[in-house]
Design an enzyme around this catalytic site. Structure first.
Site, PDB file in Angstrom:
ATOM      1  N   HIS A  24       0.791  -1.235   0.000  1.00 50.71           N
ATOM      2  CA  HIS A  24       0.000   0.000   0.000  1.00 50.71           C
ATOM      3  C   HIS A  24       0.817   1.275   0.000  1.00 50.71           C
ATOM      4  O   HIS A  24       0.243   2.368  -0.003  1.00 50.71           O
ATOM      5  CB  HIS A  24      -0.938   0.025   1.209  1.00 50.71           C
TER       6      HIS A  24
ATOM      7  N   LYS B 247      -8.999  14.040   3.856  1.00 47.61           N
ATOM      8  CA  LYS B 247      -8.120  12.881   3.961  1.00 47.61           C
ATOM      9  C   LYS B 247      -7.290  13.023   5.226  1.00 47.61           C
ATOM     10  O   LYS B 247      -7.268  14.094   5.837  1.00 47.61           O
ATOM     11  CB  LYS B 247      -7.215  12.738   2.738  1.00 47.61           C
TER      12      LYS B 247
ATOM     13  N   LYS C 228       0.737  14.177   1.374  1.00 46.77           N
ATOM     14  CA  LYS C 228      -0.537  14.564   0.772  1.00 46.77           C
ATOM     15  C   LYS C 228      -0.613  16.075   0.529  1.00 46.77           C
ATOM     16  O   LYS C 228      -1.517  16.581  -0.113  1.00 46.77           O
ATOM     17  CB  LYS C 228      -1.701  14.095   1.642  1.00 46.77           C
TER      18      LYS C 228
ATOM     19  N   LYS D  55     -14.199   8.560  -5.039  1.00 42.70           N
ATOM     20  CA  LYS D  55     -15.517   8.897  -4.482  1.00 42.70           C
ATOM     21  C   LYS D  55     -16.009  10.221  -5.068  1.00 42.70           C
ATOM     22  O   LYS D  55     -17.178  10.355  -5.447  1.00 42.70           O
ATOM     23  CB  LYS D  55     -15.451   9.011  -2.960  1.00 42.70           C
TER      24      LYS D  55
HETATM   25  C1  LIG Z   1     -12.067   7.126   1.404  1.00 43.77           C
HETATM   26  C2  LIG Z   1     -11.632   7.479   2.747  1.00 43.77           C
HETATM   27  C3  LIG Z   1     -10.285   7.717   3.015  1.00 43.77           C
HETATM   28  C4  LIG Z   1      -9.216   7.658   1.953  1.00 43.77           C
HETATM   29  O1  LIG Z   1      -9.086   8.936   1.359  1.00 43.77           O
HETATM   30  P1  LIG Z   1      -7.814   9.341   0.503  1.00 43.77           P
HETATM   31  O2  LIG Z   1      -8.155  10.703   0.009  1.00 43.77           O
HETATM   32  O3  LIG Z   1      -7.710   8.339  -0.601  1.00 43.77           O
HETATM   33  O4  LIG Z   1      -6.646   9.344   1.416  1.00 43.77           O
HETATM   34  C5  LIG Z   1      -9.927   8.067   4.302  1.00 43.77           C
HETATM   35  N1  LIG Z   1     -10.843   8.175   5.288  1.00 43.77           N
HETATM   36  C6  LIG Z   1     -12.150   7.950   5.055  1.00 43.77           C
HETATM   37  C7  LIG Z   1     -13.118   8.104   6.180  1.00 43.77           C
HETATM   38  C8  LIG Z   1     -12.592   7.603   3.791  1.00 43.77           C
HETATM   39  O5  LIG Z   1     -13.892   7.381   3.590  1.00 43.77           O
END
Ligand SMILES: *Cc1c(COP(=O)(O)O)cnc(C)c1O
Length: 844
Positions: free
Chosen positions: A381, A572, A578, A683
């Site tokens: 990952h 995030k 990031k 998403k």
């Molecule tokens: C989808 C999700 C993540 C992952 O988000 P990234 O932008 O890919 O790091 C982290 N936390 C929650 C609660 C999520 O639903």
């Protein structure tokens, strides 16, 4: 103005079509009342809203039971190959609505609930479904992307009819609750089980012993691991329903339980009372989730957790295998069992399976090794060095002495093979060893996984390529056939149908409902890119979602935002890679331009929903910086409501479900080569936001699927970053050359955002100027230019929505159904299926 349709009204519309609406509302009401009376032992005069939630949850749960038992019976009879997904995290969020959607019970429940008159000081009221749903605690047993991926995979595995099980730990405390106090993050314990969990079933009859510590004895007939301490693993099962196919799989989470004789027999020092009190020591194993995202913390308790889940799970797997296969046939193990390791966290499955096969089943090493390798597969990952698990040898030696011996033997044979394939290449042997020498000796868990698995995969194409070209290059050269890619995905049930019913409805009106189980069908929307009515409908849904989210923010966080502004969202975990700091610089630049009446950006509402690990100092400083910027920007009358910066506390699955459908712009701005995939990006794409992002992780494939013209890509590519690493990155070069960047940094450094404590952010400035591994300044200029392009496009609503439609139409690839189908065929050797299994009689 007429009241806009609630999300429930919209879901009602969507499930009207193609649905056997036979669920009997009267039955549901009867059962609801029965549970209120018999399960909760309440009457309507004393029942609280939480009681009504529990009554509803139990009523809905009843509909899972028959399907759950049937599914497991079906697996028992048909005996298909079992898939075991091992993960230290399952970030499930809430379960009630997901169950109703997947069982097609939503309409009936809505009616049953709304017609229920409850007494309220204001008079008799119908119960409100969304209000009841909001009472459920999130099952926050994860940190971020990795844990949420495991949850999406469970949904897809059940929806594709795989005989799959999720195995993990039932943490008593999940990811902490985040409070912001005076601009700083403060953590609170997440006591999610306080009111009970209606979705789980304890199975004390399947309790299993797990051994720790002790020593090994070598006898002529084999090795014995003796003088161990035993902790019991108590399983809790949670049903995982597939989407309308009557399949209900199991997620089994282990809880630690001290045996009755704990500390009484061998370790009795403080007497009986002390021994009973010390039971906590054993039970602490499943107490709390380590709150680190992409960061390795080498604590003994964490290593205990990792072995605990692995040891208990393997006993379960082998027991289940032996039910249908007699003992001498362990050669049939790999055709019947697939084990997927979600990162290296459950890597001990490899030496533990070897230990069971060699020490307990008395198989010869070579035979045992063949079974182990063919059974296990490993998903990587991250390539960040600080995230890779490298356990100190002495910790290992003490806690798991037999496993260390086995790892040494695996390594001896592995290095023998390296030596025979690359004679004389001693540096390669050193690089490829499972044991790192120099300084303190450590076990490299990624190396263990690559050697002990038949398949190794990255989670987006670019990430898998980087694994082969850099971090795992030596291993790729030796065993190229092991390396694969499986681009991550998200479940369209939770991340579209549940969280954005308005959009799901508008799509279903055009192309029917089959896209919910076959997301590639979204491609059919390309026909409607120039369809005025569709453009209008998509825009209208987005506007409604924004209004709804704005109302939520106002009610729960007392912040007012302009619903016509662009909702520019970065949600995030906080991590330097990031680059939330790059976003901060954009915000400050925007603000400075407003103050000098240089209006280059469109009205913006910037939402940041972020969470820092408690021990991560820089991340906490970033939060403080964002809240400080917000205090200045949000209160400056010159800017008015042209720019608002909101930092929302307590990010979690449920809050993501509320924020994602409201986003216009999705920020995916990691340094190229650092974000393995990302799933947040997917998403947003599926929910009609445009992406501003770097060529990193799954963004690369999103650009491919939506079309390069329909995504805002900026900044260095991986090759540029590599070239800069060779040449050397010099932040002050950018600082001196770009006046707006200099101004922003000088403001942060000079206390413009922290007048009471001007040097508050000196560490952040120092980081950015002198040791920024993630090269924020190098991408600043291009990022700002790209944001200007975003603003220009946002002023042309129709053009904007057309690009949104290209994005939605192109997001089919990012369904976790696609991801899981590829794991099934290319790693596990099983065939996914959309067939239903027979429905049981529902509860009467
Ligand atoms: C989808 C999700 C993540 C992952 O988000 P990234 O932008 O890919 O790091 C982290 N936390 C929650 C609660 C999520 O639903």
């Amino acid at each position: 103005m007429s009241k806009p349709l609630s999300d429930h009204d919209k879901r009602k519309q969507i499930s009207v079509r193609g649905l056997a609406g036979v669920e009997n509302v009267t039955d549901l009401k009867t059962n609801f009342n029965r549970h209120l009376h018999f399960t909760l032992v309440k009457d309507r005069n004393v029942a609280t809203r939480r009681d009504y939630y529990f009554a509803l949850a139990n009523t809905v749960r009843d509909h899972l039971v028959g399907r759950w038992i049937r599914t497991q019976q079906h697996y028992y009879e048909k005996d298909p190959k079992r898939v075991y997904y091992l993960s230290l995290e399952f970030y499930m969020g809430r379960t009630l609505q997901n169950t109703m959607v997947n069982l097609a019970l939503e309409n009936a429940c809505d009616e049953a609930v709304e017609s229920n008159q409850i007494y309220d000081p204001e008079g008799f009221l119908g119960l409100d479904m969304e209000e009841l749903e909001d009472i459920e605690e999130d099952a926050g047993l994860g940190n971020g992307g990795l844990g949420r991926l495991a949850a999406c995979f469970l949904d897809s595995m059940a929806s594709l009819g795989l005989a799959a099980y999720g195995y993990g730990i039932r943490y008593e405390f999940g990811i902490f609750n985040q409070k912001i106090v005076n601009g700083w993050q403060v953590e609170e314990a997440d006591d999610w089980l306080r009111y009970g969990n209606p979705w789980e079933k304890a199975r004390p009859e399947y309790m299993r012993p797990v051994h720790f510590y002790g020593r090994t004895e070598h006898h002529p007939d084999g090795v014995k691991w003796v003088d161990t301490q035993v902790v019991l693993a108590l399983p809790y099962d949670t049903p995982v329903p597939g989407y309308r196919n009557n399949v209900v799989n199991t997620m089994r989470l282990w809880s630690a339980k001290a045996p009755c004789e704990f500390n009484l027999k061998d370790f009795n020092v403080g007497g009986y009372i002390q021994a009973v009190l010390d039971r906590n020591l054993a039970e602490n194993i499943s107490r709390v989730l380590y709150p680190n995202d992409n960061f390795f913390e080498g604590k003994e308790l964490r290593l205990k957790q990792e072995y605990f889940v692995v040891a208990a799970t393997l006993q379960d797997i082998i027991r289940r295998f032996k039910v249908s296969n007699t003992e001498p046939c362990l050669s049939l193990f790999c055709p019947q069992v697939a084990i997927q390791l979600n990162d290296t966290h459950p890597a001990l499955a490899i030496p533990e399976l070897m230990r069971v096969l060699v020490d307990e089943e008395k198989l010869p090493w070579d035979k045992a090794w063949d079974i182990t390798v063919r059974t296990c597969a490993y998903t990587n990952h991250t390539v960040l060095p600080e995230a890779l698990e490298r356990w100190p040898i002495d910790l290992f030696q003490n806690l798991l002495p037999r496993h260390l011996e086995i790892i040494y033997e695996i390594n001896r044979r592995h290095l023998e093979r390296v030596a025979s394939l690359f004679p004389g290449d001693t540096d390669r042997m050193r690089r490829m060893s499972l044991i790192e020498e120099g300084g303190i000796k450590r076990v490299n868990m990624a190396h263990l996984c690559i050697v002990g698995a038949h398949a190794v995969n990255g989670v987006a194409r670019i990430h898998s390529d980087i694994l082969k070209a850099t971090v795992f290059k030596d291993f790729y050269e030796m065993d190229p056939h092991k390396f694969q890619n499986k681009t991550n995905g998200i479940t369209p049930r939770r991340w579209l149908v549940m969280c954005n019913p308005g959009l799901a409805e508008v799509i279903a009106e055009r192309i029917g409902e089959d896209f919910i189980r076959d997301l590639d069908q979204l491609k059919k929307l390309l026909k409607f890119v120039n369809d005025e009515a569709f453009i209008r409908d998509v825009a209208k849904v987005k506007q409604e979602n924004k209004l709804k989210f704005a109302t939520h923010l106002e009610e729960h966080y007392k912040v007012k935002i302009n619903p016509n502004s662009m909702f520019d969202i970065q949600v995030k975990r906080i991590h330097e890679y990031k680059r939330q700091l790059l976003n901060c610089l954009h915000i400050i630049t925007f603000y400075n331009r407003e103050c000098s009446h240089f209006y280059s950006f469109v009205t913006d509402f910037m939402l940041l929903l972020l969470q820092a690990a408690p021990g991560y100092h820089t991340a906490k400083m970033i939060i403080r910086l964002i809240t400080a910027i917000g205090e200045v920007v949000n209160n400056d009358p010159v800017v008015g409501d042209r720019l608002k910066v909101i930092f929302l506390e307590n990010y979690r699955v449920t809050l993501a479900e509320k924020a994602v459908p409201a986003a216009d712009l999705s920020e995916q701005i990691s340094t190229a080569g650092t974000e393995a995939s990302g799933t947040g990006n997917m998403k947003f794409m599926l929910n009609g936001a445009l992406t501003i992002g770097t060529m990193d992780g799954a963004n690369v494939e999103m650009a491919e699927e939506a079309g390069e013209d329909n995504i805002f890509i900026f900044g260095m590519r991986v090759e540029d970053v590599e070239a800069m690493d060779k040449k050397g990155y010099n932040a002050s070069e950018y600082y001196n050359r770009i006046p707006e960047l200099k101004q922003a940094i000088d403001q942060i450094a000079g206390g413009f955002f922290s007048p009471k404590q001007p040097d508050l952010f000196k560490d952040i400035v120092n980081l950015l100027m002198h040791h920024d591994r993630f090269k924020v300044f190098a991408d600043y200029e291009d990022y700002i230019k790209c944001q200007e392009k975003v603003s220009a496009l946002y002023k042309k609503p129709k053009e904007w929505v057309k690009k949104v439609i290209y994005n939605i139409a192109g997001s089919g690839k990012f369904s976790s159904d696609r991801t899981i189908s590829q794991y099934a065929r290319e790693i596990w050797g099983v065939e996914p299926s959309l067939e239903k299994i027979a429905a049981p009689d529902d509860p009467k």
